[in-house]
Structure formats: structure tokens, C-alpha cells
Design an enzyme around this catalytic site. Structure first.
Site, PDB file in Angstrom:
ATOM      1  N   HIS A 164     108.424 -12.812 -37.270  1.00  0.00           N
ATOM      2  CA  HIS A 164     108.468 -13.709 -36.118  1.00  0.00           C
ATOM      3  C   HIS A 164     107.687 -14.977 -36.393  1.00  0.00           C
ATOM      4  CE1 HIS A 164     108.285 -14.767 -31.726  1.00  0.00           C
ATOM      5  NE2 HIS A 164     109.537 -14.393 -31.874  1.00  0.00           N
ATOM      6  N   HIS A 186     113.795 -20.686 -31.517  1.00  0.00           N
ATOM      7  CA  HIS A 186     113.546 -20.819 -30.086  1.00  0.00           C
ATOM      8  C   HIS A 186     114.028 -22.196 -29.650  1.00  0.00           C
ATOM      9  CE1 HIS A 186     110.606 -17.749 -31.358  1.00  0.00           C
ATOM     10  NE2 HIS A 186     111.067 -17.154 -30.288  1.00  0.00           N
ATOM     11  N   HIS A 195     116.968 -12.620 -32.528  1.00  0.00           N
ATOM     12  CA  HIS A 195     116.149 -11.491 -32.079  1.00  0.00           C
ATOM     13  C   HIS A 195     116.942 -10.185 -32.083  1.00  0.00           C
ATOM     14  CE1 HIS A 195     113.645 -14.921 -30.827  1.00  0.00           C
ATOM     15  NE2 HIS A 195     112.636 -14.089 -30.968  1.00  0.00           N
ATOM     16  N   HIS A 313     112.426 -14.969 -20.415  1.00  0.00           N
ATOM     17  CA  HIS A 313     111.634 -14.077 -21.276  1.00  0.00           C
ATOM     18  C   HIS A 313     110.277 -14.688 -21.634  1.00  0.00           C
ATOM     19  CE1 HIS A 313     111.235 -15.505 -25.421  1.00  0.00           C
ATOM     20  NE2 HIS A 313     110.878 -14.295 -25.791  1.00  0.00           N
ATOM     21  N   HIS A 317     105.944 -13.204 -22.299  1.00  0.00           N
ATOM     22  CA  HIS A 317     104.973 -13.453 -23.369  1.00  0.00           C
ATOM     23  C   HIS A 317     103.639 -13.938 -22.794  1.00  0.00           C
ATOM     24  CE1 HIS A 317     107.102 -13.093 -27.249  1.00  0.00           C
ATOM     25  NE2 HIS A 317     108.197 -13.325 -26.540  1.00  0.00           N
ATOM     26  N   PHE A 334     103.727 -17.310 -30.512  1.00  0.00           N
ATOM     27  CA  PHE A 334     104.823 -16.732 -31.289  1.00  0.00           C
ATOM     28  C   PHE A 334     104.374 -16.225 -32.664  1.00  0.00           C
ATOM     29  CE2 PHE A 334     108.210 -19.107 -28.676  1.00  0.00           C
ATOM     30  CZ  PHE A 334     108.347 -18.018 -27.836  1.00  0.00           C
ATOM     31  N   HIS A 347     111.791  -7.551 -26.103  1.00  0.00           N
ATOM     32  CA  HIS A 347     113.030  -8.152 -26.619  1.00  0.00           C
ATOM     33  C   HIS A 347     114.220  -7.220 -26.529  1.00  0.00           C
ATOM     34  CE1 HIS A 347     112.467 -12.264 -27.777  1.00  0.00           C
ATOM     35  NE2 HIS A 347     111.181 -11.947 -27.861  1.00  0.00           N
TER      36      HIS A 347
HETATM   37 CU1  C2O Z   1     110.890 -15.141 -30.729  1.00  0.00          CU
HETATM   38 CU2  C2O Z   1     110.052 -13.522 -27.429  1.00  0.00          CU
HETATM   39  O1  C2O Z   1     110.276 -14.645 -28.917  1.00  0.00           O
END
Ligand code: C2O
Length: 567
Positions: A164, A186, A195, A313, A317, A334, A347
Site C-alpha cells: 500500500h 487513489h 484494492h 471509505h 481511515h 496511506f 477494504h
Molecule cells: Cu489505498 Cu483505503 O486505501
């Protein structure tokens, strides 16, 4: 701006159907002159690409195996290709421990093309809060074994987390070039497929570690009231699923707040409002561009846009990360989010919402070649380096998994309006651009057209488009209210006037200013507000962060005809 880019050309297959070859990829690289950036076109969605497929098919002879010769249309065919040789230092924010995020021992001459797994009964991904004791024990054991692998094993937990970091903090230079721009997953349409692939390999590695090919990654069911907590299996301090770097105020039984406003600190979430939020970001969205994000802009990412799936989403985070860490580690940045096992179940739910949007709400995937032929690299459960294409990710059943068919209580959680009629917006209050967004700000935006017929509305969606510039290493959230009458700080996703939220999670700090579009579909919204006869839209922006500079460079209404609106 015609820039020279290197383009991998073995991906020129036009087939929509996945190939099942297992030959080593031999990449033939040819130099094409490419004006790749369709920057700042006034089409706010991808229509510039609408005819590309037809153009390329018209050329003929561009089959998968043919060698590539220069053609003038190549400029339009430029998928994102991850080059194994190009992995370099990540671009990390201040305060982050320097880490090499590239995979160990990359043998770039040994890249294998992805092959679909044999057809077996699907692995069924279940809600994490509903696992049986046996299933939970299995998952904990699998992660324990993954953590026990040496750090330089590409299957190890450390390396999985680093994937990631590499893709989100600018480690891979684009398309085998030697200079930026870098691959980014992103704020553009690569978010969902990247993802999905990431989880696919993670899940299969875990299955192979416990020698159980039926192992399926549980999902964090935050779109159902019973699952709106950090699932207990992740909060057990003695288990391999625990991560200490989480917000201590957000441990179970505190409800997640999908509309979390850091500015206001820690209020518990509200399950009804959460459902409204999911409705607005998933059920109400029609076009793939608004749902998944805009095409990857190879001109340097200046005019990308994330979709409502990604924006929704992002809050998961920021809400989960530890606010006492300068970068909100682990989930809140990230580069570090993959270090929290909860990341993968978060995810898994995002991936599930993609399947639900298609299966239950008529959503459709992109069919643009630049999308389908974009590629990533992952190590599989045997430690082999595999090249995957976006086009092979679109059908989970071919990847051998599915989601447990649990209720989706947000399907009809449509927000309600607070009034029965809107007050006409004043005609002389345009936004003062560029607008530095450090306070609640109201202005009006002119509509080129109003009271369109039903047929016209079906053909063209009305969009409210913001061009936003921000420091992308900072957390940002601002909310957009339309025709809101009361106290703007009191609006919430339960109100139909609450049109959406722009949310950024801290990622690679440079180039410092990220310029992105934030696009909101407003045809149905204006109908619901009974405002479709208005010449102007009353817009209120409510910033929800601290002192992070965010600039609105432009706001306008446009009408978008897309051949791929949902059925
Ligand atoms: Cu690559 Cu939830 O992010």
C-alpha cells in the site's frame, strides 16, 4: 503539452474477455509521443474517451499478440503500467519513519501474467462480527503465520503492508519512464480494481499459510448497524489482529461515524445517519465516473477525481487512526494503513459495495481500454511476481470469491428534506474565486439550464463540479449543502440538502498541492428539493478540519452525457 512517455504495448489487447495465458511477459517498449493529459477539459467526466474503442477497433490489427507500430491514435491509449524496475523510495510525510516500500528481491525478468484460479466453490467473505469461533480462530492463526514470516519474504505481513505504501506514496514511476509522474491508486479510477487485486493476493496467501484454500477474508460490515463497530476480533489485545495504533476513543462499543468531523472531536456515530451516508454515496450514484472516480490523468494527476466509493471509505481511515500520532498512524495515513489488519477488512467491505452497486443498483464498470489494460504487480502465495490487469478484476466469481448475502439496510435510507420549498438563491452572490475555504461559506452557482424534461434528464445528468486544491499530506473534509436554510453546522447526511463530503486521507506530501475535481450528481437531488425550476443553486460549504488550506478554484454546473449510466 506533448510529453514523451514510454508505453508498454503488450497490453494492447482489445478483448473484453480475460486471457488465460501463462507465458512470461516480455515487454516490448516503444516510445510514443503522447499528449496523454486531457487536462481540464470542460467535460467533467470521461466523455473525451467515449469513442476511443471504436477508433482503435476501426484501425484493425491491434490484437494482443501483434507487435506494435507507431500510430497516431496511440496517444489516446495509455494505460497505467506498473514497471517492476521503477520502484524507488516512497515519498513520506514528515514524522514518518523512513521505510523502503518496494518489494524485496524484485526480479523484473520474472514477471508472470495472471491466470485465473481453477473453478471451485467460491470462498465466501462474511461479516467480521458474525464469524464463528472457529472461523475467527482460523483468521487469527493465518495472520499470526503471516506475521511470523521473515520481513524480506514478499508474503510477510510487513511486505503486504508495504504494497500500500508503494502504490500510494509514489514508489512506482509510471509506464517504465524514469521520471515522474508516478503510479497512484487513489483519487482516480484505479482505486477500486487496485484494492480488489490487493485483497485477492492477501487472502490467497493467508489461505495457503493455513493450508485452507476455502479461507475468505471477512469484511467490516460498517454499513449495517450491527457491524458499525471495530469488530471484536480486531480489538482482542492478545490476538494477531490487534493493532495498538488506533484511536483509543473509537474502540468498541463506540459506533463508527461515517460522517466523522475531526473538528468536533469524538462523538459516537449514529447508525441512522451512517445509513443515510452510505445511501448517498452508493445507492444514489449513477455514473461510473462519479462512483469510482475519474480516469488516471497521466499529465501529472492535476485533474483527477475520486468517486463517492473512495470518499466514503476515506472516513473509515481517518476515524480509525491514532490521533496522538503525528500522521494518524496506522489507518490514518496511506503509507502505514496496511499495518493494521483491520485495513483489509475495511477494504473487503469497500470491495463488497462495488459488487452491490453493480448487482443491486444497476451500476456499470468502465469499458475504456486505458482502464481495462492498466496493470499492477503482486506477489502470489508461491512468492511469484504476478502482473494483473484491471480487466481481469471485474468479476469476483472468476477470482473465486463472493460476499455473504447479508441485508443492506441503507438501500432505502434516502435522506429527507427539511422544507417543502426552497428560497430562490440570490443572483448576485457568485463565489469569490479562488476561494480559500477556512470558514463556512455560501454562494450561488448559475445553472445553464433548468426544468429539463424527464427524457433529457435521463440522457444527461446535471453535475455540480468543484475544482479543489489542497495539501494532500493533510486530512481534509468539507461538506456541501444545497439550499440549506438553517445553521450550516447542524446539517447532516440525514438531510437531503447535504449533497456530499469531500474527504482526503493523508498521503504522499509532494507535489504539495493536489488539484482534484469533486463531482456531485444533482439531477435527482434538485428534484427532491423541488428546486429544479431555479436559475441558481444556493451552495454552502462547511469545512470540517483544523487549519489546513483548501482552495476552491472553480465551481460550475455541467451536463454530462455518458453512455454508461446505470440501467
Ligand atoms: Cu489505498 Cu483505503 O486505501
Amino acid at each position: 503539452m506533448a510529453s514523451s512517455l514510454l508505453s508498454s504495448t503488450t497490453n494492447a489487447s482489445l478483448s473484453l474477455f480475460p486471457t488465460q495465458t501463462n507465458s512470461k511477459s516480455k515487454r516490448r517498449i516503444s516510445r510514443v509521443s503522447c499528449n496523454a493529459a486531457d487536462n481540464n477539459n470542460k467535460d467533467d467526466l470521461n466523455i473525451s474517451k467515449g469513442h476511443r474503442r471504436d477508433v482503435l477497433i476501426g484501425l484493425g490489427g491491434l490484437g494482443a499478440a501483434t507487435s506494435f507500430t507507431y500510430n497516431p491514435f496511440a496517444a489516446f491509449a495509455n494505460p497505467v503500467v506498473t514497471n517492476p524496475k521503477s520502484c524507488g523510495r516512497p515519498n513520506l510525510p514528515a514524522g514518518a519513519k523512513p521505510i523502503p516500500c518496494c518489494p524485496p528481491k524484485i526480479d523484473s525478468d520474472n514477471v508472470t501474467d495472471f491466470v485465473f484460479p481453477p473453478k471451485l466453490p467460491p470462498r465466501v467473505r462474511k461479516p467480521a462480527h458474525l464469524l464463528t469461533a472457529d472461523e475467527a480462530a482460523k483468521y487469527k492463526e493465518a495472520i499470526r503465520l503471516m506475521r511470523a514470516l521473515p520481513d524480506d519474504d514478499p508474503r510477510s505481513f510487513t511486505q503486504q503492508a508495504n504494497i500500500h505504501c508503494a502504490y500510494c506514496h509514489d514508489s512506482y514511476v509510471l509506464n517504465g519512464s524514469t521520471a515522474p509522474p508516478q503510479v497512484k491508486v487513489h483519487f482516480n479510477w484505479l482505486f477500486a480494481p487496485f484494492h480488489r487485486w490487493y485483497l485477492y493476493f492477501y487472502e490467497r496467501i493467508l489461505g495457503s499459510l493455513i493450508k485452507d484454500p476455502t479461507f475468505a477474508l471477512p469484511f467490516w460490515n460498517w454499513d449495517h448497524p450491527d457491524g458499525m463497530y471495530i469488530p471484536d476480533i480486531f480489538a482482542d489485545r492478545r490476538s494477531s489482529l490487534y493493532d495498538a495504533k488506533r484511536n483509543a476513543n473509537h474502540l468498541p462499543p463506540v459506533l463508527i461515524d461515517l460522517n466523522w468531523n475531526r473538528r468536533l472531536g469524538d462523538t459516537s456515530g449514529d447508525s441512522g445517519i451512517n445509513l443515510n451516508k452510505v445511501y448517498t454515496n452508493i445507492a444514489a450514484v449513477k455514473a461510473p465516473d462519479t462512483f469510482f472516480g475519474k480516469n488516471f490523468d497521466q499529465g501529472g494527476g492535476q485533474f483527477n477525481a475520486s468517486g463517492t466509493l473512495e470518499l466514503l471509505h476515506n472516513t473509515g481511515h481517518s476515524w480509525t487512526g491514532d490521533p496522538t500520532d503525528p500522521n494518524n498512524e496506522d489507518m490514518g495515513s496511506f503509507y502505514s494503513s496496511g499495518r493494521d489488519p483491520l485495513f483489509y477488512s475495511h477494504h473487503s467491505n469497500v470491495d463488497r459495495l462495488w459488487t452491490i452497486w453493480k448487482d443491486k443498483f444497476g451500476g456499470v464498470d468502465f469499458i475504456e481500454d486505458d482502464y481495462l489494460n492498466s496493470s499492477f504487480l503482486f506477489y502470489d502465495h508461491d512468492g511469484k511476481l504476478i502482473k494483473v490487469n484491471v480487466k481481469d478484476s471485474l468479476d469476483p466469481s472468476l477470482l473465486g470469491y463472493k460476499y455473504d448475502d447479508v441485508p443492506i439496510p441503507w438501500a432505502d435510507a434516502k435522506p429527507t428534506t427539511t422544507t417543502t420549498s426552497v428560497v430562490p438563491a440570490s443572483t448576485d452572490n457568485p463565489p469569490k474565486l479562488p476561494l480559500l475555504l477556512n470558514n463556512v461559506t455560501s454562494f450561488t452557482v448559475k445553472r445553464p439550464s433548468k426544468s429539463r424534461s424527464k427524457v433529457e434528464k435521463k440522457k444527461k445528468e446535471e453535475l455540480l463540479v468543484f475544482e479543489v486544491a489542497l495539501d494532500k499530506s493533510k486530512d481534509v473534509k468539507f461538506d456541501v449543502l444545497l439550499f440549506w436554510k438553517g445553521d450550516p453546522t447542524k446539517a447532516s447526511p440525514k438531510n437531503r440538502e447535504f449533497a456530499g463530503s469531500f474527504v482526503n486521507v493523508s498521503h504522499a506530501p509532494s507535489p504539495r498541492d493536489l488539484k482534484v475535481k469533486f463531482i456531485i450528481e444533482i439531477s435527482d437531488l434538485l428534484d427532491d428539493l423541488k428546486a429544479d425550476d431555479q436559475d441558481n443553486i444556493q451552495v454552502t460549504l462547511v469545512p470540517q478540519y483544523g487549519n489546513v488550506p483548501v482552495t476552491i478554484n472553480d465551481v460550475h454546473v455541467s451536463y454530462h452525457e455518458h453512455r454508461r449510466f446505470r440501467k
